[in-house]
Write an enzyme that holds these catalytic residues in place. Structure first.
Site, PDB file in Angstrom:
ATOM      1  N   LYS A  22       0.843  -1.265   0.189  1.00 41.83           N
ATOM      2  CA  LYS A  22      -0.029  -0.245  -0.033  1.00 41.83           C
ATOM      3  C   LYS A  22       0.726   1.205  -0.082  1.00 41.83           C
ATOM      4  O   LYS A  22       1.182   2.263  -0.848  1.00 41.83           O
ATOM      5  CB  LYS A  22      -0.949   0.053   1.341  1.00 41.83           C
ATOM      6  N   ASN A  23       1.469   1.301   1.158  1.00 40.98           N
ATOM      7  CA  ASN A  23       2.247   2.453   1.194  1.00 40.98           C
ATOM      8  C   ASN A  23       3.538   2.597  -0.139  1.00 40.98           C
ATOM      9  O   ASN A  23       4.218   4.139   0.019  1.00 40.98           O
ATOM     10  CB  ASN A  23       3.374   2.618   2.084  1.00 40.98           C
ATOM     11  N   ARG A  92      -4.778  10.730   4.369  1.00 40.06           N
ATOM     12  CA  ARG A  92      -3.790  11.884   4.024  1.00 40.06           C
ATOM     13  C   ARG A  92      -2.782  11.993   3.329  1.00 40.06           C
ATOM     14  O   ARG A  92      -2.172  12.522   2.677  1.00 40.06           O
ATOM     15  CB  ARG A  92      -3.016  11.407   6.286  1.00 40.06           C
ATOM     16  N   CYS A 116      -5.180  13.543  12.885  1.00 42.69           N
ATOM     17  CA  CYS A 116      -5.373  12.145  12.143  1.00 42.69           C
ATOM     18  C   CYS A 116      -5.221  10.776  13.722  1.00 42.69           C
ATOM     19  O   CYS A 116      -5.137  11.728  14.203  1.00 42.69           O
ATOM     20  CB  CYS A 116      -5.583  10.812  11.357  1.00 42.69           C
ATOM     21  N   ARG A 121       0.386  14.973  13.367  1.00 42.59           N
ATOM     22  CA  ARG A 121       0.658  14.630  11.518  1.00 42.59           C
ATOM     23  C   ARG A 121       1.268  16.049  11.138  1.00 42.59           C
ATOM     24  O   ARG A 121       0.003  16.169   9.771  1.00 42.59           O
ATOM     25  CB  ARG A 121       0.110  13.500  11.421  1.00 42.59           C
ATOM     26  N   PRO A 122       1.212  16.543  11.759  1.00 42.09           N
ATOM     27  CA  PRO A 122       1.627  18.183  10.710  1.00 42.09           C
ATOM     28  C   PRO A 122       2.650  17.447   8.895  1.00 42.09           C
ATOM     29  O   PRO A 122       3.306  17.182   9.082  1.00 42.09           O
ATOM     30  CB  PRO A 122       3.043  18.813  11.847  1.00 42.09           C
ATOM     31  N   ILE A 123       2.432  18.645   7.753  1.00 38.79           N
ATOM     32  CA  ILE A 123       3.950  18.633   7.160  1.00 38.79           C
ATOM     33  C   ILE A 123       4.421  19.836   6.882  1.00 38.79           C
ATOM     34  O   ILE A 123       4.681  19.778   5.493  1.00 38.79           O
ATOM     35  CB  ILE A 123       1.900  18.606   5.458  1.00 38.79           C
ATOM     36  N   ASP A 304       4.715   0.751  12.233  1.00 39.18           N
ATOM     37  CA  ASP A 304       3.348   0.185  11.249  1.00 39.18           C
ATOM     38  C   ASP A 304       3.162  -1.115  11.869  1.00 39.18           C
ATOM     39  O   ASP A 304       2.129  -2.186  11.870  1.00 39.18           O
ATOM     40  CB  ASP A 304       3.323  -0.088   9.714  1.00 39.18           C
ATOM     41  N   VAL A 326       8.144   8.016  16.456  1.00 39.44           N
ATOM     42  CA  VAL A 326       8.211   8.913  15.132  1.00 39.44           C
ATOM     43  C   VAL A 326       6.474   8.867  15.334  1.00 39.44           C
ATOM     44  O   VAL A 326       6.409   9.980  14.824  1.00 39.44           O
ATOM     45  CB  VAL A 326       7.676   6.935  14.129  1.00 39.44           C
ATOM     46  N   ARG A 396      -8.653  -0.666   4.557  1.00 40.26           N
ATOM     47  CA  ARG A 396      -7.921   0.529   3.784  1.00 40.26           C
ATOM     48  C   ARG A 396      -6.392  -0.066   4.016  1.00 40.26           C
ATOM     49  O   ARG A 396      -5.736   0.618   2.469  1.00 40.26           O
ATOM     50  CB  ARG A 396      -7.505   1.882   4.598  1.00 40.26           C
TER      51      ARG A 396
HETATM   52  C1  UD1 Z   1       4.576   6.994   6.153  1.00 45.00           C
HETATM   53  C2  UD1 Z   1       3.202   5.058   5.975  1.00 45.00           C
HETATM   54  C3  UD1 Z   1       2.931   5.113   7.858  1.00 45.00           C
HETATM   55  C4  UD1 Z   1       4.086   5.150   8.389  1.00 45.00           C
HETATM   56  C5  UD1 Z   1       5.116   6.180   8.753  1.00 45.00           C
HETATM   57  C6  UD1 Z   1       6.526   5.987   8.849  1.00 45.00           C
HETATM   58  C7  UD1 Z   1       3.027   6.040   3.636  1.00 45.00           C
HETATM   59  C8  UD1 Z   1       1.234   6.288   3.286  1.00 45.00           C
HETATM   60  N1  UD1 Z   1       2.951   5.906   4.904  1.00 45.00           N
HETATM   61  O1  UD1 Z   1       3.733   8.285   6.779  1.00 45.00           O
HETATM   62  O2  UD1 Z   1       2.406   3.547   7.245  1.00 45.00           O
HETATM   63  O3  UD1 Z   1       3.582   4.905   9.669  1.00 45.00           O
HETATM   64  O4  UD1 Z   1       5.400   6.700   6.731  1.00 45.00           O
HETATM   65  O5  UD1 Z   1       7.179   4.710   8.295  1.00 45.00           O
HETATM   66  O6  UD1 Z   1       3.293   5.794   3.448  1.00 45.00           O
HETATM   67  N2  UD1 Z   1       6.224  14.661  10.261  1.00 45.00           N
HETATM   68  C9  UD1 Z   1       6.535  15.823  11.145  1.00 45.00           C
HETATM   69  N3  UD1 Z   1       6.272  16.870   9.531  1.00 45.00           N
HETATM   70  C10 UD1 Z   1       6.248  16.248   8.582  1.00 45.00           C
HETATM   71  C11 UD1 Z   1       6.262  14.711   8.475  1.00 45.00           C
HETATM   72  C12 UD1 Z   1       6.021  14.087   9.413  1.00 45.00           C
HETATM   73  O7  UD1 Z   1       6.443  16.283  12.044  1.00 45.00           O
HETATM   74  O8  UD1 Z   1       6.401  17.465   7.433  1.00 45.00           O
HETATM   75  C13 UD1 Z   1       5.962  13.739  11.710  1.00 45.00           C
HETATM   76  C14 UD1 Z   1       4.533  13.238  11.682  1.00 45.00           C
HETATM   77  O9  UD1 Z   1       3.988  13.335  12.401  1.00 45.00           O
HETATM   78  C15 UD1 Z   1       5.316  11.642  12.039  1.00 45.00           C
HETATM   79  C16 UD1 Z   1       7.022  11.392  11.736  1.00 45.00           C
HETATM   80  O10 UD1 Z   1       7.326  12.808  12.023  1.00 45.00           O
HETATM   81  O11 UD1 Z   1       5.327  11.899  13.474  1.00 45.00           O
HETATM   82  C17 UD1 Z   1       6.727  10.496  11.073  1.00 45.00           C
HETATM   83  O12 UD1 Z   1       5.992  10.746  10.031  1.00 45.00           O
HETATM   84  P1  UD1 Z   1       6.129  10.888   8.025  1.00 45.00           P
HETATM   85  O13 UD1 Z   1       7.234   9.639   7.863  1.00 45.00           O
HETATM   86  O14 UD1 Z   1       6.404  11.645   6.572  1.00 45.00           O
HETATM   87  O15 UD1 Z   1       5.401   9.317   7.662  1.00 45.00           O
HETATM   88  P2  UD1 Z   1       4.138   9.769   6.690  1.00 45.00           P
HETATM   89  O16 UD1 Z   1       5.131   9.838   5.361  1.00 45.00           O
HETATM   90  O17 UD1 Z   1       2.966   9.975   7.388  1.00 45.00           O
END
Ligand code: UD1
Length: 416
Positions: A22-23, A92, A116, A121-123, A304, A326, A396
Protein backbone atom coordinates in the site's frame (compact mmCIF):
# COMPACT_ATOMS: atom_id res chain seq x y z
CA UNK A 1 -22.41 -0.96 10.57
CA UNK A 2 -20.05 -3.69 9.31
CA UNK A 3 -18.08 -5.72 11.84
CA UNK A 4 -15.73 -8.65 11.93
CA UNK A 5 -16.53 -11.60 14.16
CA UNK A 6 -13.35 -13.45 15.06
CA UNK A 7 -13.40 -16.66 17.07
CA UNK A 8 -10.16 -17.61 18.79
CA UNK A 9 -8.56 -20.96 19.38
CA UNK A 10 -7.74 -22.26 15.87
CA UNK A 11 -4.14 -22.80 14.72
CA UNK A 12 -3.45 -21.06 11.43
CA UNK A 13 -2.10 -23.54 8.90
CA UNK A 14 -1.30 -23.32 5.19
CA UNK A 15 -0.07 -20.70 2.75
CA UNK A 16 -0.91 -17.02 2.58
CA UNK A 17 0.21 -14.65 -0.19
CA UNK A 18 1.12 -11.05 0.50
CA UNK A 19 -0.21 -8.31 -1.81
CA UNK A 20 1.62 -5.33 -3.29
CA UNK A 21 2.60 -2.66 -0.78
CA UNK A 22 0.00 0.00 0.00
CA UNK A 23 2.65 2.51 1.03
CA UNK A 24 4.55 1.96 -2.21
CA UNK A 25 1.63 2.06 -4.62
CA UNK A 26 0.10 5.28 -3.23
CA UNK A 27 3.05 7.58 -4.07
CA UNK A 28 3.63 5.64 -7.30
CA UNK A 29 0.07 6.43 -8.45
CA UNK A 30 0.80 10.09 -7.63
CA UNK A 31 4.12 9.94 -9.52
CA UNK A 32 2.23 8.73 -12.63
CA UNK A 33 1.17 12.38 -12.95
CA UNK A 34 4.72 13.20 -14.05
CA UNK A 35 4.18 11.43 -17.38
CA UNK A 36 1.55 11.92 -20.07
CA UNK A 37 2.01 8.38 -21.40
CA UNK A 38 0.28 5.13 -20.33
CA UNK A 39 1.49 3.46 -17.15
CA UNK A 40 0.73 -0.07 -15.99
CA UNK A 41 1.18 -1.05 -12.37
CA UNK A 42 1.25 -4.78 -11.56
CA UNK A 43 0.51 -6.13 -8.08
CA UNK A 44 -1.44 -3.00 -7.20
CA UNK A 45 -3.47 -4.03 -4.14
CA UNK A 46 -7.23 -3.50 -4.31
CA UNK A 47 -7.64 -1.42 -1.17
CA UNK A 48 -9.81 1.46 -0.05
CA UNK A 49 -6.78 3.81 0.08
CA UNK A 50 -5.79 2.84 -3.47
CA UNK A 51 -9.35 3.63 -4.63
CA UNK A 52 -9.16 7.04 -2.95
CA UNK A 53 -5.78 7.86 -4.53
CA UNK A 54 -7.12 6.72 -7.92
CA UNK A 55 -10.16 9.00 -7.48
CA UNK A 56 -7.86 11.89 -6.53
CA UNK A 57 -5.86 11.65 -9.76
CA UNK A 58 -9.04 11.03 -11.78
CA UNK A 59 -10.45 14.27 -10.37
CA UNK A 60 -7.38 16.02 -11.83
CA UNK A 61 -8.07 14.62 -15.31
CA UNK A 62 -6.17 11.29 -15.36
CA UNK A 63 -7.78 7.98 -16.28
CA UNK A 64 -7.40 4.95 -14.00
CA UNK A 65 -8.71 1.48 -14.74
CA UNK A 66 -8.36 -1.64 -12.67
CA UNK A 67 -7.97 -5.03 -14.32
CA UNK A 68 -7.47 -7.68 -11.62
CA UNK A 69 -4.31 -6.70 -9.78
CA UNK A 70 -3.25 -4.29 -12.53
CA UNK A 71 -3.87 -0.57 -12.58
CA UNK A 72 -3.74 1.21 -15.93
CA UNK A 73 -3.14 4.91 -15.58
CA UNK A 74 -2.98 7.62 -18.18
CA UNK A 75 -2.38 11.23 -17.20
CA UNK A 76 -2.23 12.81 -20.66
CA UNK A 77 -4.89 15.40 -19.99
CA UNK A 78 -4.27 16.86 -16.58
CA UNK A 79 -6.29 20.05 -16.45
CA UNK A 80 -7.35 20.52 -12.85
CA UNK A 81 -5.03 21.75 -10.11
CA UNK A 82 -7.39 21.26 -7.17
CA UNK A 83 -7.73 17.98 -5.25
CA UNK A 84 -11.27 17.75 -3.81
CA UNK A 85 -11.61 18.14 -0.05
CA UNK A 86 -13.93 15.10 0.21
CA UNK A 87 -11.20 12.80 -1.07
CA UNK A 88 -8.18 14.38 0.61
CA UNK A 89 -9.94 14.42 3.98
CA UNK A 90 -10.47 10.64 3.68
CA UNK A 91 -6.79 9.91 3.25
CA UNK A 92 -3.89 11.95 4.54
CA UNK A 93 -1.47 10.26 2.11
CA UNK A 94 -3.12 12.17 -0.76
CA UNK A 95 -0.75 15.06 0.04
CA UNK A 96 1.90 13.27 -2.03
CA UNK A 97 0.21 14.57 -5.17
CA UNK A 98 1.63 18.01 -4.31
CA UNK A 99 5.12 17.27 -5.64
CA UNK A 100 4.22 15.70 -9.01
CA UNK A 101 1.32 18.06 -9.75
CA UNK A 102 3.44 21.09 -8.99
CA UNK A 103 6.16 19.68 -11.23
CA UNK A 104 3.73 19.00 -14.06
CA UNK A 105 1.42 22.05 -13.93
CA UNK A 106 3.27 24.59 -11.78
CA UNK A 107 0.41 24.87 -9.31
CA UNK A 108 -1.59 22.73 -6.87
CA UNK A 109 -4.45 23.47 -4.47
CA UNK A 110 -5.10 20.89 -1.79
CA UNK A 111 -6.88 21.00 1.55
CA UNK A 112 -4.56 20.94 4.55
CA UNK A 113 -4.75 17.33 5.80
CA UNK A 114 -4.97 18.26 9.50
CA UNK A 115 -4.54 15.63 12.22
CA UNK A 116 -5.51 11.98 12.46
CA UNK A 117 -5.97 9.24 15.04
CA UNK A 118 -2.22 8.67 15.53
CA UNK A 119 -1.15 12.24 16.15
CA UNK A 120 -1.25 15.74 14.73
CA UNK A 121 0.95 14.72 11.75
CA UNK A 122 2.08 18.09 10.43
CA UNK A 123 3.40 18.53 6.87
CA UNK A 124 5.92 21.30 7.59
CA UNK A 125 8.85 19.34 6.11
CA UNK A 126 6.94 18.69 2.87
CA UNK A 127 6.29 22.41 2.54
CA UNK A 128 9.82 23.43 3.53
CA UNK A 129 11.23 21.12 0.84
CA UNK A 130 8.91 22.42 -1.88
CA UNK A 131 9.71 26.02 -0.87
CA UNK A 132 13.43 25.27 -1.15
CA UNK A 133 12.77 24.11 -4.72
CA UNK A 134 11.20 27.48 -5.46
CA UNK A 135 7.49 27.03 -4.63
CA UNK A 136 5.39 29.79 -3.06
CA UNK A 137 2.87 28.53 -0.55
CA UNK A 138 -0.25 30.28 0.74
CA UNK A 139 -2.91 29.06 3.13
CA UNK A 140 -6.33 30.03 1.85
CA UNK A 141 -9.53 29.02 3.69
CA UNK A 142 -8.11 25.64 4.74
CA UNK A 143 -6.51 25.06 1.34
CA UNK A 144 -2.82 25.10 0.56
CA UNK A 145 -2.18 26.98 -2.64
CA UNK A 146 1.25 26.05 -3.95
CA UNK A 147 2.71 27.75 -7.03
CA UNK A 148 6.04 27.51 -8.82
CA UNK A 149 6.90 29.07 -12.17
CA UNK A 150 10.17 27.24 -12.21
CA UNK A 151 11.30 24.52 -9.83
CA UNK A 152 15.06 24.61 -9.33
CA UNK A 153 17.27 21.89 -7.89
CA UNK A 154 18.87 22.59 -4.53
CA UNK A 155 20.28 20.94 -1.39
CA UNK A 156 17.63 20.07 1.21
CA UNK A 157 18.37 18.79 4.69
CA UNK A 158 15.37 17.14 6.34
CA UNK A 159 15.18 17.67 10.13
CA UNK A 160 13.72 14.16 10.32
CA UNK A 161 13.73 11.45 7.63
CA UNK A 162 10.00 11.78 6.89
CA UNK A 163 8.74 9.24 4.36
CA UNK A 164 6.04 11.49 2.86
CA UNK A 165 8.29 14.57 2.71
CA UNK A 166 11.08 12.59 1.00
CA UNK A 167 8.55 11.31 -1.56
CA UNK A 168 6.99 14.71 -2.27
CA UNK A 169 10.38 16.39 -2.68
CA UNK A 170 11.74 13.55 -4.83
CA UNK A 171 8.75 13.78 -7.21
CA UNK A 172 8.91 17.59 -7.51
CA UNK A 173 12.69 17.53 -7.97
CA UNK A 174 12.47 14.82 -10.64
CA UNK A 175 11.16 17.45 -13.07
CA UNK A 176 13.01 20.51 -11.69
CA UNK A 177 15.85 22.34 -13.40
CA UNK A 178 19.21 21.08 -12.14
CA UNK A 179 20.14 18.68 -9.37
CA UNK A 180 18.55 18.29 -5.95
CA UNK A 181 20.24 16.56 -3.05
CA UNK A 182 18.05 15.39 -0.14
CA UNK A 183 20.09 14.85 3.01
CA UNK A 184 18.76 12.85 5.96
CA UNK A 185 16.24 11.33 3.55
CA UNK A 186 13.92 8.47 4.53
CA UNK A 187 15.39 5.07 3.57
CA UNK A 188 12.24 2.92 3.58
CA UNK A 189 11.90 0.26 0.84
CA UNK A 190 8.87 2.17 -0.47
CA UNK A 191 11.17 5.13 -1.24
CA UNK A 192 13.38 2.81 -3.30
CA UNK A 193 10.35 1.45 -5.18
CA UNK A 194 9.18 5.00 -5.96
CA UNK A 195 12.65 6.01 -7.19
CA UNK A 196 12.85 2.88 -9.37
CA UNK A 197 9.45 3.69 -10.85
CA UNK A 198 10.41 7.30 -11.60
CA UNK A 199 13.69 6.13 -13.17
CA UNK A 200 11.78 3.64 -15.33
CA UNK A 201 9.78 6.61 -16.65
CA UNK A 202 13.03 8.40 -17.54
CA UNK A 203 13.92 10.06 -14.24
CA UNK A 204 17.46 10.29 -12.88
CA UNK A 205 17.49 9.45 -9.18
CA UNK A 206 20.47 7.94 -7.37
CA UNK A 207 20.95 6.93 -3.76
CA UNK A 208 17.35 6.02 -2.83
CA UNK A 209 17.53 3.64 0.13
CA UNK A 210 20.42 5.62 1.66
CA UNK A 211 20.21 8.87 3.62
CA UNK A 212 21.41 10.99 0.68
CA UNK A 213 19.37 11.04 -2.52
CA UNK A 214 20.56 12.81 -5.69
CA UNK A 215 17.89 13.81 -8.18
CA UNK A 216 18.83 15.23 -11.55
CA UNK A 217 15.77 16.94 -13.01
CA UNK A 218 14.52 15.87 -16.45
CA UNK A 219 11.66 17.33 -18.52
CA UNK A 220 10.38 14.26 -20.36
CA UNK A 221 8.82 11.22 -18.73
CA UNK A 222 7.52 8.28 -20.74
CA UNK A 223 5.16 5.41 -20.00
CA UNK A 224 6.25 2.21 -18.23
CA UNK A 225 5.19 -1.08 -16.63
CA UNK A 226 6.14 -1.51 -12.99
CA UNK A 227 5.57 -4.26 -10.41
CA UNK A 228 4.92 -2.93 -6.92
CA UNK A 229 7.04 -4.43 -4.10
CA UNK A 230 5.36 -6.79 -1.62
CA UNK A 231 3.81 -5.22 1.47
CA UNK A 232 6.28 -5.77 4.32
CA UNK A 233 3.74 -4.62 6.90
CA UNK A 234 1.05 -7.01 5.67
CA UNK A 235 3.67 -9.80 5.63
CA UNK A 236 4.78 -8.97 9.19
CA UNK A 237 1.17 -8.89 10.37
CA UNK A 238 0.50 -12.40 9.02
CA UNK A 239 3.77 -13.76 10.40
CA UNK A 240 2.82 -12.46 13.83
CA UNK A 241 -0.76 -13.78 13.59
CA UNK A 242 0.52 -17.22 12.60
CA UNK A 243 3.03 -17.20 15.45
CA UNK A 244 0.47 -16.01 18.01
CA UNK A 245 -1.90 -18.91 17.23
CA UNK A 246 0.97 -21.43 17.36
CA UNK A 247 0.37 -22.11 13.68
CA UNK A 248 2.42 -23.42 10.75
CA UNK A 249 2.11 -20.93 7.89
CA UNK A 250 4.15 -20.15 4.79
CA UNK A 251 3.90 -16.42 4.05
CA UNK A 252 4.62 -15.97 0.33
CA UNK A 253 5.75 -12.94 -1.65
CA UNK A 254 8.01 -11.47 1.03
CA UNK A 255 11.35 -9.70 0.73
CA UNK A 256 13.02 -10.86 3.97
CA UNK A 257 15.51 -7.99 3.86
CA UNK A 258 12.65 -5.52 4.30
CA UNK A 259 11.63 -7.31 7.51
CA UNK A 260 15.05 -7.68 9.18
CA UNK A 261 14.28 -5.73 12.38
CA UNK A 262 10.99 -7.60 12.82
CA UNK A 263 12.51 -11.02 12.20
CA UNK A 264 15.29 -10.18 14.69
CA UNK A 265 12.71 -9.41 17.39
CA UNK A 266 10.71 -12.54 16.51
CA UNK A 267 13.86 -14.61 16.93
CA UNK A 268 14.62 -12.94 20.27
CA UNK A 269 11.09 -13.78 21.45
CA UNK A 270 11.69 -17.44 20.53
CA UNK A 271 9.42 -17.58 17.48
CA UNK A 272 10.68 -20.30 15.13
CA UNK A 273 10.74 -19.47 11.41
CA UNK A 274 12.61 -20.45 8.25
CA UNK A 275 13.42 -18.31 5.27
CA UNK A 276 12.54 -20.51 2.29
CA UNK A 277 12.68 -19.93 -1.48
CA UNK A 278 8.97 -19.25 -1.61
CA UNK A 279 8.70 -17.07 1.48
CA UNK A 280 8.96 -17.24 5.26
CA UNK A 281 7.53 -20.21 7.13
CA UNK A 282 6.45 -19.77 10.72
CA UNK A 283 6.44 -22.80 12.98
CA UNK A 284 4.83 -21.33 16.05
CA UNK A 285 4.19 -22.86 19.46
CA UNK A 286 2.34 -19.92 21.01
CA UNK A 287 4.80 -19.74 23.92
CA UNK A 288 7.14 -16.75 23.64
CA UNK A 289 9.43 -14.57 25.75
CA UNK A 290 8.74 -10.90 26.37
CA UNK A 291 11.02 -8.63 24.30
CA UNK A 292 11.45 -4.86 24.37
CA UNK A 293 10.70 -2.95 21.19
CA UNK A 294 11.48 0.59 20.13
CA UNK A 295 10.04 1.87 16.87
CA UNK A 296 12.42 3.76 14.61
CA UNK A 297 12.71 4.88 11.03
CA UNK A 298 13.94 2.27 8.55
CA UNK A 299 16.04 0.15 9.02
CA UNK A 300 14.76 0.24 12.61
CA UNK A 301 11.64 -1.52 13.87
CA UNK A 302 8.66 -0.21 11.83
CA UNK A 303 6.02 1.75 13.71
CA UNK A 304 3.37 0.09 11.52
CA UNK A 305 4.08 -3.28 13.17
CA UNK A 306 4.20 -1.94 16.72
CA UNK A 307 0.50 -2.61 17.37
CA UNK A 308 0.43 -6.24 16.11
CA UNK A 309 3.69 -7.07 17.93
CA UNK A 310 2.37 -5.50 21.13
CA UNK A 311 -0.77 -7.65 20.79
CA UNK A 312 1.42 -10.77 20.57
CA UNK A 313 3.38 -9.65 23.64
CA UNK A 314 0.19 -9.46 25.75
CA UNK A 315 0.39 -13.27 25.97
CA UNK A 316 4.16 -13.68 26.25
CA UNK A 317 6.15 -14.70 29.34
CA UNK A 318 7.36 -11.71 31.35
CA UNK A 319 7.26 -7.95 30.98
CA UNK A 320 7.97 -6.08 27.74
CA UNK A 321 8.51 -2.38 27.17
CA UNK A 322 7.27 -1.10 23.80
CA UNK A 323 8.43 2.42 22.98
CA UNK A 324 6.94 4.45 20.14
CA UNK A 325 9.29 7.14 18.84
CA UNK A 326 7.83 7.87 15.38
CA UNK A 327 4.25 8.93 16.14
CA UNK A 328 3.05 10.80 19.19
CA UNK A 329 -0.23 9.01 19.86
CA UNK A 330 0.01 5.49 18.57
CA UNK A 331 -1.25 3.42 21.48
CA UNK A 332 -4.98 3.64 20.74
CA UNK A 333 -5.09 -0.17 20.46
CA UNK A 334 -3.98 -0.57 24.08
CA UNK A 335 -7.34 0.38 25.62
CA UNK A 336 -9.09 -2.02 23.27
CA UNK A 337 -6.67 -4.85 24.11
CA UNK A 338 -7.26 -4.16 27.80
CA UNK A 339 -10.96 -4.81 27.21
CA UNK A 340 -9.86 -8.31 26.15
CA UNK A 341 -7.93 -8.89 29.38
CA UNK A 342 -4.48 -7.58 28.36
CA UNK A 343 -2.36 -6.08 31.13
CA UNK A 344 -0.76 -2.96 29.63
CA UNK A 345 0.15 0.40 31.17
CA UNK A 346 1.11 3.50 29.19
CA UNK A 347 3.92 5.62 30.58
CA UNK A 348 4.74 8.54 28.30
CA UNK A 349 5.80 7.13 24.96
CA UNK A 350 6.11 3.57 26.27
CA UNK A 351 3.68 0.74 26.91
CA UNK A 352 4.57 -1.69 29.69
CA UNK A 353 3.12 -5.05 28.71
CA UNK A 354 2.78 -7.73 31.36
CA UNK A 355 2.13 -11.09 29.70
CA UNK A 356 -1.05 -12.92 30.73
CA UNK A 357 -2.02 -16.50 29.97
CA UNK A 358 -5.45 -15.72 28.61
CA UNK A 359 -7.28 -13.11 26.54
CA UNK A 360 -11.06 -13.21 26.22
CA UNK A 361 -13.48 -11.97 23.59
CA UNK A 362 -14.99 -8.49 23.92
CA UNK A 363 -16.57 -5.91 21.62
CA UNK A 364 -13.68 -3.71 20.42
CA UNK A 365 -13.08 -0.95 17.86
CA UNK A 366 -10.23 -0.54 15.38
CA UNK A 367 -9.09 3.08 15.58
CA UNK A 368 -6.57 2.84 12.72
CA UNK A 369 -5.55 0.11 10.32
CA UNK A 370 -2.61 -1.32 12.26
CA UNK A 371 -4.64 -1.21 15.49
CA UNK A 372 -7.17 -3.28 13.53
CA UNK A 373 -4.54 -5.91 12.70
CA UNK A 374 -3.55 -6.02 16.38
CA UNK A 375 -7.15 -6.67 17.40
CA UNK A 376 -7.54 -9.47 14.85
CA UNK A 377 -4.33 -11.06 16.15
CA UNK A 378 -5.55 -10.84 19.75
CA UNK A 379 -8.99 -12.16 18.78
CA UNK A 380 -7.49 -15.18 16.99
CA UNK A 381 -5.89 -16.22 20.29
CA UNK A 382 -8.71 -15.20 22.65
CA UNK A 383 -11.43 -17.32 24.22
CA UNK A 384 -14.78 -16.74 22.52
CA UNK A 385 -15.92 -14.56 19.63
CA UNK A 386 -14.62 -10.99 19.45
CA UNK A 387 -16.65 -8.36 17.64
CA UNK A 388 -14.40 -5.83 15.89
CA UNK A 389 -15.90 -2.54 14.73
CA UNK A 390 -14.30 0.21 12.68
CA UNK A 391 -13.32 -2.31 10.00
CA UNK A 392 -13.16 0.30 7.24
CA UNK A 393 -9.78 1.17 8.78
CA UNK A 394 -8.62 -2.42 8.28
CA UNK A 395 -9.90 -2.47 4.69
CA UNK A 396 -7.84 0.66 3.96
CA UNK A 397 -4.66 -1.41 4.19
CA UNK A 398 -5.25 -5.19 4.17
CA UNK A 399 -6.46 -6.70 0.92
CA UNK A 400 -9.16 -9.40 1.32
CA UNK A 401 -7.98 -10.01 4.88
CA UNK A 402 -11.00 -11.98 5.92
CA UNK A 403 -10.71 -14.34 2.94
CA UNK A 404 -6.94 -14.75 3.40
CA UNK A 405 -7.18 -15.59 7.11
CA UNK A 406 -10.18 -17.92 6.61
CA UNK A 407 -8.23 -19.89 4.01
CA UNK A 408 -5.55 -20.76 6.56
CA UNK A 409 -8.06 -21.85 9.17
CA UNK A 410 -8.85 -18.65 11.07
CA UNK A 411 -12.49 -18.24 12.08
CA UNK A 412 -13.30 -14.78 10.83
CA UNK A 413 -16.59 -13.55 9.43
CA UNK A 414 -17.70 -10.15 8.15
CA UNK A 415 -21.24 -9.12 9.03
CA UNK A 416 -22.96 -6.06 7.62
C1 UD1 B 1 4.40 6.89 6.19
C2 UD1 B 1 3.50 5.68 6.04
C3 UD1 B 1 3.02 5.21 7.41
C4 UD1 B 1 4.21 4.97 8.33
C5 UD1 B 1 5.12 6.20 8.36
C6 UD1 B 1 6.38 5.97 9.16
C7 UD1 B 1 2.47 6.03 3.88
C8 UD1 B 1 1.23 6.29 3.11
N1 UD1 B 1 2.36 6.04 5.23
O1 UD1 B 1 3.62 7.94 6.75
O2 UD1 B 1 2.28 4.00 7.22
O3 UD1 B 1 3.72 4.72 9.63
O4 UD1 B 1 5.51 6.57 7.03
O5 UD1 B 1 7.08 4.88 8.67
O6 UD1 B 1 3.52 5.76 3.32
N2 UD1 B 1 6.23 14.75 10.52
C9 UD1 B 1 6.30 16.11 10.81
N3 UD1 B 1 6.32 16.98 9.77
C10 UD1 B 1 6.27 16.59 8.47
C11 UD1 B 1 6.20 15.20 8.18
C12 UD1 B 1 6.18 14.31 9.23
O7 UD1 B 1 6.35 16.49 11.98
O8 UD1 B 1 6.29 17.43 7.56
C13 UD1 B 1 6.23 13.76 11.63
C14 UD1 B 1 4.93 12.96 11.70
O9 UD1 B 1 3.94 13.65 12.43
C15 UD1 B 1 5.39 11.68 12.36
C16 UD1 B 1 6.81 11.51 11.83
O10 UD1 B 1 7.22 12.79 11.36
O11 UD1 B 1 5.42 11.85 13.75
C17 UD1 B 1 6.94 10.48 10.73
O12 UD1 B 1 6.14 10.84 9.63
P1 UD1 B 1 6.42 10.40 8.13
O13 UD1 B 1 7.68 9.62 8.04
O14 UD1 B 1 6.27 11.61 7.27
O15 UD1 B 1 5.21 9.40 7.87
P2 UD1 B 1 4.14 9.45 6.71
O16 UD1 B 1 4.81 9.70 5.41
O17 UD1 B 1 3.00 10.31 7.10
Amino acid sequence: MSKLLVTGGNFLEGTIAVSGAKNAVLPIIAASLLSGEPIRLDDAPDLLDVKVMSEVIKSLGASVERDGSQLKICATNIDNIEAPYDLVSQMRASIVIMGPLLARLGRVRISHPGGCAIGSRPINWHLKGLEALGAEIHMDHGFLDVKAKNLRGTRIYLDFPSVGATENIMMAAARAQGTTVIENAAQEPEIVDLANFINQMGGKIRGAGTSVIHIEGVREFHGTVHTVIPDRIEAGSYLLMAAATGGDVLVQNVISDHLKPVLAKMEEAGIEFNEEDEGIRIRGNGNYQAVDIKTQVHPGFPTDLQAPFLALLTKSNGTAVVTETVFENRFMHVDELKRMGADVKIEGRSAIVQGTSCLYAAPVTATDLRAGAALILAALTAEGTTEIRGIHHIERGYERIQEKISRIGGKIERVD
